[in-house]
Design an enzyme around this catalytic site. Structure first.
Site, PDB file in Angstrom:
ATOM      1  N   PRO A 216      49.772  41.949 -29.253  1.00 32.90           N
ATOM      2  CG  PRO A 216      49.219  43.109 -31.188  1.00 32.90           C
ATOM      3  CD  PRO A 216      48.626  42.251 -30.112  1.00 32.90           C
ATOM      4  CB  CYS A 217      50.962  46.449 -27.637  1.00 32.75           C
ATOM      5  SG  CYS A 217      50.582  47.124 -29.266  1.00 32.75           S
ATOM      6  CG  LEU A 218      50.440  42.985 -23.486  1.00 31.52           C
ATOM      7  CD1 LEU A 218      49.535  41.996 -22.781  1.00 31.52           C
ATOM      8  CD2 LEU A 218      50.715  44.164 -22.583  1.00 31.52           C
TER       9      LEU A 218
END
Length: 412
Positions: free
Chosen positions: A260-262
């Protein structure tokens, strides 16, 4: 006085850039809408892989770094880098976060300043989407009044050899003056810059590198499935293959799904090809299909491993180190497992429209929690876990990231 840099987004792309810029002498403001993340950063607690507490402490000690949520902190900047993510929603790219970021900094643009979009963007995003927003919000003209360009974000997480400073940096600008400004900025941060003729070339480069990463991951993932049936440790083969001196990027298997942080959704590039060319991108779509089925493969392998230990998945206590991909946790809950998860980013998921799955209890991965689990599943590749403790304290470890070894460890 040192030049002022504003980095919009303090996640895996923005925070390492901010830290390197502080080292290079810039005054850096890290803008982020996530108040929880900003509080952690200002308290000296890094929240992304690749930035240690020491680097963040040094940045604070210099007096030239602060994180904030107020766009007014961008006032008077010399350079602004936008690292806001672009993801897919309902089958098309959602440029909302990027547009909001551009709109927030536009009123603080001044003549001579430089704005760079850093990350994955479909060719034309910088010039056709970001540029009008900046011009409208500032009343200035890109090229004539301020500089604008694009640069792909490059990172090899978990690889101590390649960091921001020694990784060649592709740079672009909408005109010759913008290219010089963008090149000069990154030239202070990295050892080598690679200028290209336009932002469209730079944007396609970013997509190419992301697509290659997906294809490499799919190759390793499919090999891991076959290797398990053949009784071969795929990780040993991967490590051996990585010793070749020729052009070979070490591809490793993993649990699949999107972090989710990419910034890149796996469907972004195929969508762009279908939209712009009217054809399918068969290789990438096939790779995406393999990667999309890896969460199910992880659960299947875990069930088999527990069966060999005379345990059913139903009723078993499973500790997940990492919550991404969330499909693993959701499936385990549906199968009746008692699921715990340790993920330092769980509290940050609200900023990514993600929630901890129902039935999953978030815990700390201490020795007692590890020892109580029937199986500990390594999903995340973050350095925040004490893998030596994981191996010592756990009865059984199913490792999808190749971080653990030992008689109580089975690797994907």
């Amino acid at each position: 006085m040192a030049e002022k840099l504003v980095v919009v987004g303090q996640d895996g792309a923005g925070l390492p850039l901010a830290m390197r810029a502080v080292e290079a002498g810039f005054r850096v403001v890290g803008l982020d809408e996530d108040e929880w993340r900003v509080k952690r950063l200002n308290a000296g607690e890094p929240c992304v892989e690749g930035v240690g507490a020491g680097a963040l402490a040094a940045a604070h000690a210099s007096g030239r770094y602060a994180a904030g949520t107020d766009a007014a902190d961008a006032s008077g900047f010399d350079v602004c880098v936008l690292t806001s993510p672009v993801r897919m929603r309902n089958g098309a790219p959602d440029l909302g976060p990027l547009g909001a970021a551009a709109g927030r900094v536009a009123p603080f643009l001044r003549p001579g300043a430089t704005v760079v979009l850093e990350g994955v963007a479909y060719p034309g995003t910088t010039e056709e989407f970001v540029r009008p927003l900046l011009e409208h919000g500032s009343g200035l003209c890109a090229g004539d009044d301020f500089h604008l360009g694009h640069s792909p974000h490059r990172a090899a997480l978990g690889n101590p050899r390649w960091r921001l400073g020694n990784t060649p940096k592709v740079v672009s600008g909408i005109d010759a003056a913008s290219l010089r400004a963008v090149t000069d900025f990154y030239g202070r941060l990295v050892r080598e810059t690679v200028p290209v003729s336009s932002p469209r070339v730079s944007e396609l480069c970013a997509l190419l590198e992301s697509a290659r990463a997906h294809v490499d991951a799919a190759l390793a993932n499919e090999l891991s499935i076959f290797a398990a049936h053949l009784g071969v440790d795929v990780w040993e083969a991967v490590e051996a293959a990585a010793t070749t001196p020729f052009a070979h990027a070490a591809a490793t298997p993993g649990p699949g799904g999107e972090d989710p942080c990419l910034p890149l959704d796996m469907a972004y590039l195929p969508w762009g090809i279908r939209r712009g060319v009217g054809r399918t991108f068969r290789l990438v779509e096939a790779a995406n299909d393999v990667n999309a089925h890896m969460p199910a493969q992880v659960v299947d392998r875990l069930c088999l491993a527990l069966n060999r230990r005379c345990r059913s998945i139903r009723g078993s206590r499973i500790l997940l180190l990492g919550l991404s991909p969330v499909e693993v946790a959701k499936t385990l809950c549906r199968l009746g497992a008692r699921v715990r998860a340790a993920d330092p980013r769980a509290a940050d998921w609200g900023a990514h429209d993600l929630v901890v799955p129902a039935g999953v209890e978030v815990v700390e991965p201490d020795a007692a929690e590890l020892a109580r689990a029937d199986a500990v599943v390594v999903l995340g590749g973050q350095d925040c876990y004490d893998y030596d403790l994981v191996q010592r304290a756990s009865r059984f470890v199913f490792d999808t990231r190749g971080r653990c070894r030992g008689p109580n460890v089975e690797r994907l």
